[in-house]
Scaffold this motif. Structure first.
Motif, PDB file in Angstrom:
ATOM      1  N   THR A   1       0.815  -1.223   0.000  1.00 57.36           N
ATOM      2  CA  THR A   1       0.000   0.000   0.000  1.00 57.36           C
ATOM      3  C   THR A   1       0.844   1.266   0.000  1.00 57.36           C
ATOM      4  O   THR A   1       0.315   2.353  -0.229  1.00 57.36           O
ATOM      5  N   LEU A   2       2.144   1.135   0.294  1.00 56.24           N
ATOM      6  CA  LEU A   2       3.057   2.278   0.418  1.00 56.24           C
ATOM      7  C   LEU A   2       2.569   3.273   1.480  1.00 56.24           C
ATOM      8  O   LEU A   2       2.689   4.488   1.326  1.00 56.24           O
ATOM      9  N   GLU A   3       2.033   2.740   2.561  1.00 54.96           N
ATOM     10  CA  GLU A   3       1.598   3.553   3.685  1.00 54.96           C
ATOM     11  C   GLU A   3       2.468   3.244   4.899  1.00 54.96           C
ATOM     12  O   GLU A   3       2.881   2.097   5.113  1.00 54.96           O
ATOM     13  N   LEU A   4       2.735   4.282   5.690  1.00 58.09           N
ATOM     14  CA  LEU A   4       3.432   4.056   6.950  1.00 58.09           C
ATOM     15  C   LEU A   4       2.485   3.369   7.929  1.00 58.09           C
ATOM     16  O   LEU A   4       1.324   3.763   8.057  1.00 58.09           O
ATOM     17  N   VAL A   5       2.978   2.359   8.618  1.00 57.72           N
ATOM     18  CA  VAL A   5       2.157   1.629   9.581  1.00 57.72           C
ATOM     19  C   VAL A   5       2.126   2.431  10.873  1.00 57.72           C
ATOM     20  O   VAL A   5       3.163   2.742  11.452  1.00 57.72           O
ATOM     21  N   GLN A   6       0.929   2.781  11.320  1.00 57.33           N
ATOM     22  CA  GLN A   6       0.785   3.670  12.480  1.00 57.33           C
ATOM     23  C   GLN A   6       0.874   2.931  13.814  1.00 57.33           C
ATOM     24  O   GLN A   6       1.293   3.500  14.818  1.00 57.33           O
ATOM     25  N   ASP A   7       0.462   1.653  13.826  1.00 59.11           N
ATOM     26  CA  ASP A   7       0.357   0.939  15.101  1.00 59.11           C
ATOM     27  C   ASP A   7       1.473  -0.085  15.243  1.00 59.11           C
ATOM     28  O   ASP A   7       2.213  -0.372  14.307  1.00 59.11           O
ATOM     29  N   PHE A   8       1.592  -0.647  16.452  1.00 60.53           N
ATOM     30  CA  PHE A   8       2.527  -1.738  16.671  1.00 60.53           C
ATOM     31  C   PHE A   8       2.122  -2.932  15.813  1.00 60.53           C
ATOM     32  O   PHE A   8       0.927  -3.178  15.590  1.00 60.53           O
ATOM     33  N   VAL A   9       3.102  -3.701  15.365  1.00 65.41           N
ATOM     34  CA  VAL A   9       2.858  -4.926  14.611  1.00 65.41           C
ATOM     35  C   VAL A   9       3.666  -6.040  15.253  1.00 65.41           C
ATOM     36  O   VAL A   9       4.878  -5.903  15.449  1.00 65.41           O
ATOM     37  N   VAL A  10       2.980  -7.135  15.594  1.00 63.03           N
ATOM     38  CA  VAL A  10       3.643  -8.302  16.184  1.00 63.03           C
ATOM     39  C   VAL A  10       3.179  -9.536  15.421  1.00 63.03           C
ATOM     40  O   VAL A  10       1.980  -9.757  15.259  1.00 63.03           O
ATOM     41  N   GLU A  11       4.120 -10.323  14.917  1.00 62.38           N
ATOM     42  CA  GLU A  11       3.800 -11.562  14.212  1.00 62.38           C
ATOM     43  C   GLU A  11       4.626 -12.696  14.809  1.00 62.38           C
ATOM     44  O   GLU A  11       5.747 -12.472  15.278  1.00 62.38           O
ATOM     45  N   GLY A  12       4.065 -13.920  14.779  1.00 68.98           N
ATOM     46  CA  GLY A  12       4.827 -15.038  15.320  1.00 68.98           C
ATOM     47  C   GLY A  12       4.076 -16.339  15.271  1.00 68.98           C
ATOM     48  O   GLY A  12       2.954 -16.429  14.746  1.00 68.98           O
ATOM     49  N   ASP A  13       4.705 -17.368  15.818  1.00 68.51           N
ATOM     50  CA  ASP A  13       4.105 -18.693  15.871  1.00 68.51           C
ATOM     51  C   ASP A  13       4.606 -19.394  17.129  1.00 68.51           C
ATOM     52  O   ASP A  13       5.043 -18.739  18.074  1.00 68.51           O
ATOM     53  N   ALA A  14       4.564 -20.720  17.125  1.00 75.70           N
ATOM     54  CA  ALA A  14       4.919 -21.469  18.329  1.00 75.70           C
ATOM     55  C   ALA A  14       6.414 -21.471  18.615  1.00 75.70           C
ATOM     56  O   ALA A  14       6.837 -21.899  19.698  1.00 75.70           O
ATOM     57  N   GLY A  15       7.226 -20.985  17.660  1.00 72.50           N
ATOM     58  CA  GLY A  15       8.666 -21.002  17.865  1.00 72.50           C
ATOM     59  C   GLY A  15       9.321 -19.643  17.974  1.00 72.50           C
ATOM     60  O   GLY A  15      10.433 -19.529  18.487  1.00 72.50           O
ATOM     61  N   SER A  16       8.638 -18.604  17.482  1.00 72.97           N
ATOM     62  CA  SER A  16       9.252 -17.268  17.507  1.00 72.97           C
ATOM     63  C   SER A  16       8.179 -16.200  17.423  1.00 72.97           C
ATOM     64  O   SER A  16       7.067 -16.446  16.941  1.00 72.97           O
ATOM     65  N   ILE A  17       8.546 -15.001  17.880  1.00 71.95           N
ATOM     66  CA  ILE A  17       7.660 -13.840  17.774  1.00 71.95           C
ATOM     67  C   ILE A  17       8.502 -12.628  17.409  1.00 71.95           C
ATOM     68  O   ILE A  17       9.673 -12.526  17.813  1.00 71.95           O
ATOM     69  N   HIS A  18       7.901 -11.701  16.636  1.00 71.79           N
ATOM     70  CA  HIS A  18       8.662 -10.618  16.031  1.00 71.79           C
ATOM     71  C   HIS A  18       7.938  -9.292  16.232  1.00 71.79           C
ATOM     72  O   HIS A  18       6.799  -9.114  15.781  1.00 71.79           O
ATOM     73  N   VAL A  19       8.602  -8.376  16.925  1.00 72.63           N
ATOM     74  CA  VAL A  19       8.068  -7.036  17.171  1.00 72.63           C
ATOM     75  C   VAL A  19       8.557  -6.156  16.029  1.00 72.63           C
ATOM     76  O   VAL A  19       9.734  -5.783  15.979  1.00 72.63           O
ATOM     77  N   LEU A  20       7.658  -5.804  15.123  1.00 70.63           N
ATOM     78  CA  LEU A  20       8.055  -5.210  13.850  1.00 70.63           C
ATOM     79  C   LEU A  20       7.931  -3.689  13.797  1.00 70.63           C
ATOM     80  O   LEU A  20       8.489  -3.070  12.907  1.00 70.63           O
ATOM     81  N   ASN A  21       7.188  -3.080  14.678  1.00 65.23           N
ATOM     82  CA  ASN A  21       6.971  -1.638  14.551  1.00 65.23           C
ATOM     83  C   ASN A  21       6.895  -0.983  15.925  1.00 65.23           C
ATOM     84  O   ASN A  21       5.930  -0.307  16.252  1.00 65.23           O
ATOM     85  N   ALA A  22       7.951  -1.170  16.701  1.00 62.22           N
ATOM     86  CA  ALA A  22       7.962  -0.615  18.062  1.00 62.22           C
ATOM     87  C   ALA A  22       8.487   0.812  18.025  1.00 62.22           C
ATOM     88  O   ALA A  22       9.592   1.106  18.477  1.00 62.22           O
ATOM     89  N   VAL A  23       7.687   1.700  17.469  1.00 66.57           N
ATOM     90  CA  VAL A  23       8.064   3.113  17.368  1.00 66.57           C
ATOM     91  C   VAL A  23       7.306   3.914  18.417  1.00 66.57           C
ATOM     92  O   VAL A  23       6.430   3.399  19.099  1.00 66.57           O
ATOM     93  N   SER A  24       7.642   5.202  18.520  1.00 66.05           N
ATOM     94  CA  SER A  24       7.026   6.072  19.521  1.00 66.05           C
ATOM     95  C   SER A  24       5.515   5.914  19.535  1.00 66.05           C
ATOM     96  O   SER A  24       4.882   5.869  18.472  1.00 66.05           O
ATOM     97  N   PRO A  25       4.928   5.746  20.727  1.00 68.53           N
ATOM     98  CA  PRO A  25       5.481   5.878  22.078  1.00 68.53           C
ATOM     99  C   PRO A  25       5.864   4.548  22.714  1.00 68.53           C
ATOM    100  O   PRO A  25       5.413   4.240  23.824  1.00 68.53           O
ATOM    101  N   ALA A  26       6.678   3.754  22.019  1.00 73.18           N
ATOM    102  CA  ALA A  26       7.031   2.423  22.515  1.00 73.18           C
ATOM    103  C   ALA A  26       7.679   2.475  23.891  1.00 73.18           C
ATOM    104  O   ALA A  26       7.473   1.576  24.708  1.00 73.18           O
ATOM    105  N   PHE A  27       8.476   3.516  24.159  1.00 76.50           N
ATOM    106  CA  PHE A  27       9.109   3.607  25.478  1.00 76.50           C
ATOM    107  C   PHE A  27       8.033   3.712  26.560  1.00 76.50           C
ATOM    108  O   PHE A  27       8.070   2.990  27.562  1.00 76.50           O
ATOM    109  N   THR A  28       7.061   4.596  26.360  1.00 74.59           N
ATOM    110  CA  THR A  28       5.963   4.740  27.331  1.00 74.59           C
ATOM    111  C   THR A  28       5.188   3.442  27.468  1.00 74.59           C
ATOM    112  O   THR A  28       4.797   3.050  28.573  1.00 74.59           O
TER     113      THR A  28
END
Length: 417
Positions: free
Chosen positions: A353-380
């Motif tokens: 879509t060529l759009e910036l992803v606004q929210d957090f994105v997490v994908e994974g399965d029974a062996g791994s999980i991936h935090v893909l968009n931990a941007v502001s306000p991720a610290f908070t």
């Protein structure tokens, strides 16, 4: 090197996830690998330190869900551990009639998210911050505060070490084979792999078959310190943001020690760690990122062309300072110092879509999980977000166990083999 959980990335997200996992499973063997020499060397240690209140985000977003609770949780953590907090609050101001609608939308979002946000007249705003300039009215967030992000991350590291978590610094992920993780140093095997690698999270995720529709587009955030004094501004002052993109515009930040700085920029960067000059230049990253930035420029998706031009102008100190001075009545233009150390925002782009992803994105399965968009306000958001990730891990692993338990015996033997 066998661990129950192996986490890539020693920023605030990786540290918080480790803390949550050890809280739930005190006997678990947990290790964190980090390619740098210590924790918080990138976004986690280079951000503003502002604890946001949670009124910028739509009610259906993970950011809305976690910012409000994360603000409270981080304050509590700092108080319990004797870490500094500056409860300075935040004013959001309008420059003209057209921006009043933006204030109205922020107030609606605050109400839906259960966040305190107060209407103020110009006179009431001036009582909180005598130097503020706004058009007709402003919004005040009493729950916004500032902390020292590096101090928080160092405190988390000490806590984790005392809980038995192992840290491997200067240890870079290089690849995987099933649950064997290769690095530039040891080889690890793990029961579960957690990718919290920030700027490189998308690249690692692809090794596991995740994040295939996304890529990281880095944006450089630069602040400038007001060197003259700490008193010309006493609270955070923010403009009305463009809610169609995830950037909040140049604003005044009160740091934990009361200092004043302006920023940040959101300048498109050309490789992932494009902090200064050709430091850590990577030709492959440069070609890939330039390709996507060229597509964004040609299609003008989310008005990228205008954004790029406006942000590049902020390299001019006079222009950068001028943007901030619109929000105050009087301030010494010559009182600003040099640019501070930059940070890079690991912003996720949807390649289709060529759009910036606004929210957090997490994908994974029974062996791994991936935090893909931990941007502001991720610290908070980090503490409740870590609880969310730990819940996801538990659900995904339980689902596989349930599936195995329901299989006929001959199928189960085959699966185990």
């Amino acid at each position: 090197m066998r661990y129950d959980y192996l986490i890539a990335g020693a920023g605030i997200i990786g540290l918080s996830i480790a803390r949550e996992l050890i809280r739930r499973e005190p006997q678990a063997r947990i290790a964190i690998i980090e390619k740098e020499s210590d924790v918080a060397k990138h976004a986690s240690g280079r951000n503003s330190g502002v604890l946001h209140a949670g009124f910028y985000y739509t009610a259906d977003s993970l950011k809305a869900r976690f910012t409000r609770d994360g603000n409270r949780a981080m304050k509590k953590y700092c108080e319990q551990n004797g870490l500094f907090i500056n409860p300075c609050g935040k004013l959001v101001v309008a420059s003209d009639e057209s921006e009043l609608q933006g204030l109205e939308e922020l107030k609606r979002r605050a109400a839906r998210n259960g966040v305190r946000l107060e209407w103020l007249s110009e006179e009431e705003a001036a009582r909180i911050e005598p130097n503020v300039r706004t058009y007709r009215k402003a919004l005040y967030s009493p729950d916004t505060a500032s902390v020292d992000p590096v101090e928080v991350c160092q405190c988390l590291k000490r806590e984790l070490v005392s809980s038995g978590v192992d840290f491997f610094f200067n240890t870079k992920y290089t690849g995987r084979s099933h649950q064997t993780i290769r690095t530039n140093k040891p080889v690890f095997t793990c029961g579960y792999f957690i990718n919290a690698a920030g700027l490189f999270a998308d690249r690692i995720a692809r090794d596991f078959g995740f994040g295939l529709q996304y890529t990281i587009i880095p944006f450089k955030g630069i602040y400038m310190k007001y060197a003259k004094n700490k008193s010309d501004v006493t609270t955070n002052i923010y403009p009305v943001p463009n809610l169609n993109n995830p950037f909040l515009g140049v604003h005044f930040t009160k740091t934990v020690d009361g200092s004043i700085k302006i920023g940040p920029t959101a300048i498109p960067a050309f490789w992932r760690e494009n902090y200064k000059g050709f430091h850590r230049f990577n030709l492959g990253e440069f070609i890939q990122i330039l390709y996507y930035e060229a597509k964004l420029f040609l299609t003008n998706s989310f008005h990228f062309r205008q954004l790029a031009f406006e942000e590049m102008k902020k390299y001019d100190k006079a222009n950068f300072i001028g943007l901030s001075l619109r929000m105050v009545k009087a301030m010494d233009r010559n009182g600003f110092g040099d640019f501070l150390q930059p940070g890079i925002r690991a912003q996720l782009l949807n390649k289709k879509t060529l759009e910036l992803v606004q929210d957090f994105v997490v994908e994974g399965d029974a062996g791994s999980i991936h935090v893909l968009n931990a941007v502001s306000p991720a610290f908070t958001c980090s503490f409740p977000f870590a609880e969310y990730v730990a819940e996801l891990i538990g659900e995904k692993r339980s689902a596989v166990k349930s599936s195995l338990a329901s299989k006929p015996e001959e199928d189960l033997v085959c699966q185990v083999t």
